[in-house]
Design an enzyme around this catalytic site. Structure first.
Site, short mmCIF file in Angstrom:
data_model
loop_
_atom_site.label_atom_id
_atom_site.label_comp_id
_atom_site.label_asym_id
_atom_site.label_seq_id
_atom_site.Cartn_x
_atom_site.Cartn_y
_atom_site.Cartn_z
N SER A 7 0.87 -1.18 0.00
CA SER A 7 0.00 0.00 0.00
C SER A 7 0.91 1.23 0.00
O SER A 7 2.09 1.13 0.35
CB SER A 7 -0.93 -0.01 1.21
N GLU A 9 1.27 5.58 0.83
CA GLU A 9 0.73 6.81 1.44
C GLU A 9 1.12 8.01 0.59
O GLU A 9 2.27 8.14 0.16
CB GLU A 9 1.30 6.99 2.86
N ASP A 101 -0.81 15.59 16.02
CA ASP A 101 0.16 16.34 16.82
C ASP A 101 -0.39 17.72 17.15
O ASP A 101 -1.42 18.13 16.65
CB ASP A 101 1.48 16.45 16.06
N PHE A 209 13.71 14.47 10.59
CA PHE A 209 12.35 13.98 10.83
C PHE A 209 12.37 12.79 11.80
O PHE A 209 11.54 12.69 12.71
CB PHE A 209 11.74 13.61 9.47
N HIS A 258 3.76 -1.16 3.77
CA HIS A 258 3.14 0.15 3.51
C HIS A 258 4.27 1.14 3.22
O HIS A 258 5.18 1.31 4.04
CB HIS A 258 2.36 0.58 4.75
P1 FAD Z 1 -1.80 7.71 20.01
O1 FAD Z 1 -1.33 6.35 19.72
O2 FAD Z 1 -3.17 7.86 20.51
O3 FAD Z 1 -0.84 8.41 21.06
C1 FAD Z 1 0.58 8.43 20.84
C2 FAD Z 1 1.29 7.77 22.00
O4 FAD Z 1 1.11 8.58 23.15
C3 FAD Z 1 0.71 6.42 22.28
O5 FAD Z 1 1.41 5.43 21.55
C4 FAD Z 1 0.80 6.32 23.77
O6 FAD Z 1 2.01 5.75 24.14
C5 FAD Z 1 0.77 7.75 24.24
N1 FAD Z 1 -0.56 8.16 24.72
C6 FAD Z 1 -1.41 9.03 24.13
N2 FAD Z 1 -2.51 9.22 24.87
C7 FAD Z 1 -2.36 8.45 25.97
C8 FAD Z 1 -3.14 8.22 27.12
N3 FAD Z 1 -4.31 8.85 27.33
N4 FAD Z 1 -2.68 7.34 28.05
C9 FAD Z 1 -1.51 6.70 27.87
N5 FAD Z 1 -0.70 6.90 26.79
C10 FAD Z 1 -1.12 7.76 25.86
N6 FAD Z 1 -0.31 12.98 11.72
C11 FAD Z 1 -1.12 13.87 11.08
O7 FAD Z 1 -1.26 15.02 11.55
N7 FAD Z 1 -1.77 13.54 9.91
C12 FAD Z 1 -1.67 12.30 9.36
O8 FAD Z 1 -2.27 12.05 8.32
C13 FAD Z 1 -0.84 11.32 10.01
N8 FAD Z 1 -0.73 10.07 9.52
C14 FAD Z 1 -0.01 9.13 10.22
C15 FAD Z 1 0.02 7.81 9.75
C16 FAD Z 1 0.72 6.83 10.44
C17 FAD Z 1 0.71 5.42 9.93
C18 FAD Z 1 1.44 7.18 11.62
C19 FAD Z 1 2.22 6.13 12.37
C20 FAD Z 1 1.44 8.49 12.09
C21 FAD Z 1 0.71 9.48 11.40
N9 FAD Z 1 0.64 10.79 11.87
C22 FAD Z 1 -0.16 11.72 11.21
C23 FAD Z 1 1.41 11.22 13.04
C24 FAD Z 1 0.59 11.10 14.33
O9 FAD Z 1 -0.46 12.06 14.33
C25 FAD Z 1 1.53 11.36 15.50
O10 FAD Z 1 2.46 10.34 15.62
C26 FAD Z 1 0.83 11.61 16.84
O11 FAD Z 1 1.78 12.12 17.76
C27 FAD Z 1 0.24 10.35 17.46
O12 FAD Z 1 -0.93 9.96 16.86
P2 FAD Z 1 -1.54 8.51 17.25
O13 FAD Z 1 -2.92 8.44 16.79
O14 FAD Z 1 -0.64 7.43 16.83
O15 FAD Z 1 -1.55 8.70 18.82
#
Ligand code: FAD
Length: 287
Positions: A7, A9, A101, A209, A258
């Site tokens: 896949s 991105e 973020d 990065f 991916h």
């Molecule tokens: P989460 O997994 O929810 O949180 C990140 C980490 O923080 C967790 O792994 C956990 O260890 C900790 N954490 C968070 N909340 C808690 C809690 N309440 N309790 C305990 N631990 C907690 N960013 C963009 O802006 N746009 C995009 O399109 C985008 N695409 C992405 C695609 C992929 C495949 C990946 C891996 C990242 C992408 N990102 C994108 C970046 C992403 O937004 C950042 O990495 C962000 O900091 C974390 O998002 P997440 O949903 O993985 O967070």
């Protein structure tokens, strides 16, 4: 060795020139028959409309299954779900759901007063609305995690909230991913953990990065790139490095890769060629 499924991105274009570049990128990579492709959602939700338009256009013009990314940043629940409904109206029912973020100018994620508080809430809302939800995961551990175990425990909660699959942040050491995959399995995560591969287009940019994302750069890789940059053969090393990484993963049972294309198709195409993934048709754009 089996050929993996793949896949890609992409990110949404912000100018006419960038639109042509995306078109060229997708035209080059679509014939490799990816299982699905995705379009990112700009930091701070800055590309809301562009992402929606890009998923709709790619879905309509190319014979591809498209996923839209969606974050919780700077939007109410209603606004966020409105974007999801826009994806569905464009025929897109796959979403990569992320917390996101901090918006520019702030150093940590703050939920919108009426928004989703974290990724779990977004995942649950999308899954309840019948979207196929993928999430992010972090073989080198997310910089905000309390530790590697806490990071995996959080990932388990994301899968339990309704995600079907996790896509990893890029990493450079196959062992790092394989150990992470094993630890996830040991913690009862049975959803597929898909490795995210970033072919290194620009060493300086990627190393910066990587530092921001918490991705470890092995010393020998840094040394090899310094020499390759000096000798003007950065691309050759990038292809060899990503192909070897992917090859090791496939030999360890990984079935899907991916690729982070950064809207530049050449390195991804060449890495796929090295893995035996060749164009299946001369033209996969829908006439
Ligand atoms: P989460 O997994 O929810 O949180 C990140 C980490 O923080 C967790 O792994 C956990 O260890 C900790 N954490 C968070 N909340 C808690 C809690 N309440 N309790 C305990 N631990 C907690 N960013 C963009 O802006 N746009 C995009 O399109 C985008 N695409 C992405 C695609 C992929 C495949 C990946 C891996 C990242 C992408 N990102 C994108 C970046 C992403 O937004 C950042 O990495 C962000 O900091 C974390 O998002 P997440 O949903 O993985 O967070």
């Amino acid at each position: 060795m089996p050929t993996p499924s793949i896949s890609f991105e992409f990110f949404p274009p912000k100018s006419l020139e960038a639109s042509f570049r995306l078109w060229d990128c997708v035209s080059t990579l679509a014939p490799l028959a990816p299982e699905w492709v995705s379009v990112t959602y700009g930091a701070g939700g800055t590309t809301r409309e562009l992402t929606r338009e890009a998923v709709a256009t790619l879905g309509k013009q190319f014979d591809l299954r498209v996923a839209g990314h969606l974050t919780c940043v700077d939007a109410s629940r209603e606004e966020t779900m409105e974007v999801a409904r826009g994806f569905r109206a464009a025929g897109v029912t796959d979403i990569v759901a992320l917390r996101g973020d901090a918006p520019k100018g702030s150093d940590r994620f703050e939920p919108h007063p009426e928004g989703f508080n974290n990724s779990l809430e977004l995942i649950a809302a999308l899954a309840a609305d019948d979207f196929n939800v993928r999430v992010g995961c972090y073989p080198d551990t997310h910089p905000e995690a309390a530790g590697a175990d806490a990071d995996i425990a959080w990932l388990k909660r994301k899968i339990d909230a309704g995600a079907s699959e996790a896509i990893s942040q890029f990493f450079f050491d196959a062992e790092t991913f394989l150990r992470f995959r094993d630890r996830c399995a040991a913690e009862g995560i049975d959803a597929p953990i898909v490795p995210g591969i970033l072919p290194i287009e620009n060493w300086k940019g990627v190393s910066k990065f990587a530092a921001a994302c918490g991705t470890t750069i092995p010393d020998d890789l840094a040394a090899a790139f310094e020499v390759a940059v000096r000798d003007g053969r950065e691309d050759l090393l990038a292809i060899a490095q990503a192909a070897e990484l992917a090859d090791t993963l496939v030999s360890e049972g990984v079935e899907h890769l991916h690729f982070y294309t950064l809207n530049k198709p050449e390195l991804t195409r060449d890495v796929c060629a090295a893995l035996g993934i060749a164009p299946r048709s001369a033209l996969s754009r829908v006439a």
